[in-house]
Design a protein around this motif. Structure first.
Motif, PDB file in Angstrom:
ATOM      1  N   PRO A  37       0.841  -1.201   0.000  1.00  0.00           N
ATOM      2  CA  PRO A  37       0.000   0.000   0.000  1.00  0.00           C
ATOM      3  C   PRO A  37       0.876   1.251   0.000  1.00  0.00           C
ATOM      4  O   PRO A  37       2.056   1.184   0.379  1.00  0.00           O
ATOM      5  N   VAL A  38       0.317   2.361  -0.455  1.00  0.00           N
ATOM      6  CA  VAL A  38       1.070   3.614  -0.461  1.00  0.00           C
ATOM      7  C   VAL A  38       0.368   4.648   0.396  1.00  0.00           C
ATOM      8  O   VAL A  38      -0.837   4.584   0.625  1.00  0.00           O
ATOM      9  N   GLY A  39       1.140   5.602   0.841  1.00  0.00           N
ATOM     10  CA  GLY A  39       0.622   6.727   1.592  1.00  0.00           C
ATOM     11  C   GLY A  39       1.626   7.849   1.536  1.00  0.00           C
ATOM     12  O   GLY A  39       2.832   7.621   1.417  1.00  0.00           O
ATOM     13  N   PHE A  40       1.142   9.068   1.596  1.00  0.00           N
ATOM     14  CA  PHE A  40       2.031  10.236   1.548  1.00  0.00           C
ATOM     15  C   PHE A  40       1.387  11.396   2.278  1.00  0.00           C
ATOM     16  O   PHE A  40       0.161  11.489   2.389  1.00  0.00           O
ATOM     17  N   THR A  41       2.229  12.268   2.786  1.00  0.00           N
ATOM     18  CA  THR A  41       1.764  13.478   3.452  1.00  0.00           C
ATOM     19  C   THR A  41       1.462  14.523   2.396  1.00  0.00           C
ATOM     20  O   THR A  41       2.247  14.735   1.475  1.00  0.00           O
ATOM     21  N   SER A  65       4.657   7.382  -4.912  1.00  0.00           N
ATOM     22  CA  SER A  65       3.252   7.018  -4.693  1.00  0.00           C
ATOM     23  C   SER A  65       2.399   7.187  -5.942  1.00  0.00           C
ATOM     24  O   SER A  65       1.314   6.610  -6.034  1.00  0.00           O
ATOM     25  N   TRP A  66       2.865   7.980  -6.903  1.00  0.00           N
ATOM     26  CA  TRP A  66       2.035   8.298  -8.060  1.00  0.00           C
ATOM     27  C   TRP A  66       1.588   7.072  -8.858  1.00  0.00           C
ATOM     28  O   TRP A  66       0.411   6.977  -9.227  1.00  0.00           O
ATOM     29  N   PRO A  67       2.459   6.111  -9.184  1.00  0.00           N
ATOM     30  CA  PRO A  67       1.970   4.984  -9.994  1.00  0.00           C
ATOM     31  C   PRO A  67       0.773   4.270  -9.368  1.00  0.00           C
ATOM     32  O   PRO A  67      -0.159   3.880 -10.080  1.00  0.00           O
ATOM     33  N   THR A  68       0.755   4.108  -8.058  1.00  0.00           N
ATOM     34  CA  THR A  68      -0.384   3.461  -7.406  1.00  0.00           C
ATOM     35  C   THR A  68      -1.604   4.370  -7.421  1.00  0.00           C
ATOM     36  O   THR A  68      -2.715   3.936  -7.756  1.00  0.00           O
ATOM     37  N   THR A  93       8.553  10.974   4.459  1.00  0.00           N
ATOM     38  CA  THR A  93       9.920  10.482   4.282  1.00  0.00           C
ATOM     39  C   THR A  93      10.014   9.573   3.065  1.00  0.00           C
ATOM     40  O   THR A  93       9.253   8.609   2.946  1.00  0.00           O
ATOM     41  N   SER A  94      10.949   9.876   2.189  1.00  0.00           N
ATOM     42  CA  SER A  94      11.164   9.069   0.981  1.00  0.00           C
ATOM     43  C   SER A  94      12.018   7.850   1.294  1.00  0.00           C
ATOM     44  O   SER A  94      12.836   7.869   2.219  1.00  0.00           O
ATOM     45  N   GLY A  95      11.817   6.812   0.515  1.00  0.00           N
ATOM     46  CA  GLY A  95      12.693   5.653   0.560  1.00  0.00           C
ATOM     47  C   GLY A  95      12.475   4.696   1.717  1.00  0.00           C
ATOM     48  O   GLY A  95      13.336   3.852   1.974  1.00  0.00           O
ATOM     49  N   ILE A  96      11.340   4.810   2.419  1.00  0.00           N
ATOM     50  CA  ILE A  96      11.051   3.870   3.503  1.00  0.00           C
ATOM     51  C   ILE A  96       9.701   3.205   3.248  1.00  0.00           C
ATOM     52  O   ILE A  96       8.892   3.719   2.497  1.00  0.00           O
ATOM     53  N   ASP A  97       9.492   2.069   3.907  1.00  0.00           N
ATOM     54  CA  ASP A  97       8.170   1.447   3.894  1.00  0.00           C
ATOM     55  C   ASP A  97       7.362   2.150   4.975  1.00  0.00           C
ATOM     56  O   ASP A  97       7.521   1.882   6.172  1.00  0.00           O
ATOM     57  N   HIS A 102       5.127   3.049  10.440  1.00  0.00           N
ATOM     58  CA  HIS A 102       3.966   3.476  11.237  1.00  0.00           C
ATOM     59  C   HIS A 102       3.012   2.292  11.334  1.00  0.00           C
ATOM     60  O   HIS A 102       2.426   1.874  10.348  1.00  0.00           O
ATOM     61  N   THR A 103       2.854   1.767  12.525  1.00  0.00           N
ATOM     62  CA  THR A 103       2.060   0.541  12.685  1.00  0.00           C
ATOM     63  C   THR A 103       0.611   0.790  13.090  1.00  0.00           C
ATOM     64  O   THR A 103      -0.158  -0.161  13.203  1.00  0.00           O
ATOM     65  N   GLY A 104       0.212   2.053  13.287  1.00  0.00           N
ATOM     66  CA  GLY A 104      -1.152   2.353  13.710  1.00  0.00           C
ATOM     67  C   GLY A 104      -2.106   2.511  12.544  1.00  0.00           C
ATOM     68  O   GLY A 104      -2.541   3.613  12.239  1.00  0.00           O
ATOM     69  N   TRP A 105      -2.427   1.396  11.893  1.00  0.00           N
ATOM     70  CA  TRP A 105      -3.350   1.428  10.758  1.00  0.00           C
ATOM     71  C   TRP A 105      -3.964   0.050  10.579  1.00  0.00           C
ATOM     72  O   TRP A 105      -3.515  -0.933  11.150  1.00  0.00           O
TER      73      TRP A 105
END
Length: 170
Positions: A37-41, A65-68, A93-97, A102-105
């Motif tokens: 999954p993707v997410g961004f601020t 995130s754009w392709p998704t 933050t770029s380049g991280i999962d 962030h595990t609260g989801w």
């Protein structure tokens, strides 16, 4: 007052960025289903229309995130609270999962990731993507949502901020 361009010349991108840093905006995290999954601020979230209900956010088309998001049928928009700077920073933050960091989801409808405890969230159906310079404007129709209490997290002058008083209602 600083003049950033002549009357017939385009604004320099760095000067434009400096000008827009003066606008305080709410901080949102947009998520979409994918493998992973993707997410961004995002600080570009806004309401567009009440009839029909529509919202929008912008995303750089060179973003990871754009392709998704370009193929997503549904997204979730989470309005972060003043105490959620760490979440905003993680999803910026770029380049991280970001979903491991962030595990609260949890997975919501349509397998769209929903973050725990934002001050508000909307699950939306993407209706349109409009190219706009190096970004795309994503228009989406809210299908479900919820809100609680709390002050929003703001972005201003290149950093995170919070309201120190209740807004006047008029």
């Amino acid at each position: 007052m600083t003049v950033i361009a002549g009357p017939h010349a385009p604004v320099d991108p760095d000067a434009f960025r400096a000008l827009l840093r003066r606008q305080a905006t709410t901080v949102t995290v947009v998520t979409a289903a994918g493998q992973p999954p993707v997410g961004f601020t995002a600080t570009s979230f806004t309401s567009v229309s009440l009839r029909p209900p529509l919202v929008s956010f912008c995303l750089d088309r060179s973003s990871s995130s754009w392709p998704t998001v370009a193929g997503a049928e549904h997204v979730a928009v989470h309005l972060l609270g003043a105490d959620q700077r760490d979440i905003a920073q993680t999803f910026a933050t770029s380049g991280i999962d970001r979903f491991t960091a962030h595990t609260g989801w949890r997975y919501g409808p349509y397998d769209v990731p929903l973050l725990d405890e934002p001050i508000a969230w909307l699950l939306c159906r993407v209706t349109q993507r409009v190219p706009a310079g190096d970004h795309a404007i994503v228009l989406a129709e809210p299908l479900a949502g919820s809100h609680g209490d709390g002050a929003p997290l703001l972005y201003h002058m290149g950093g995170y901020a919070a309201l120190h008083s209740e807004p006047e209602r008029g």
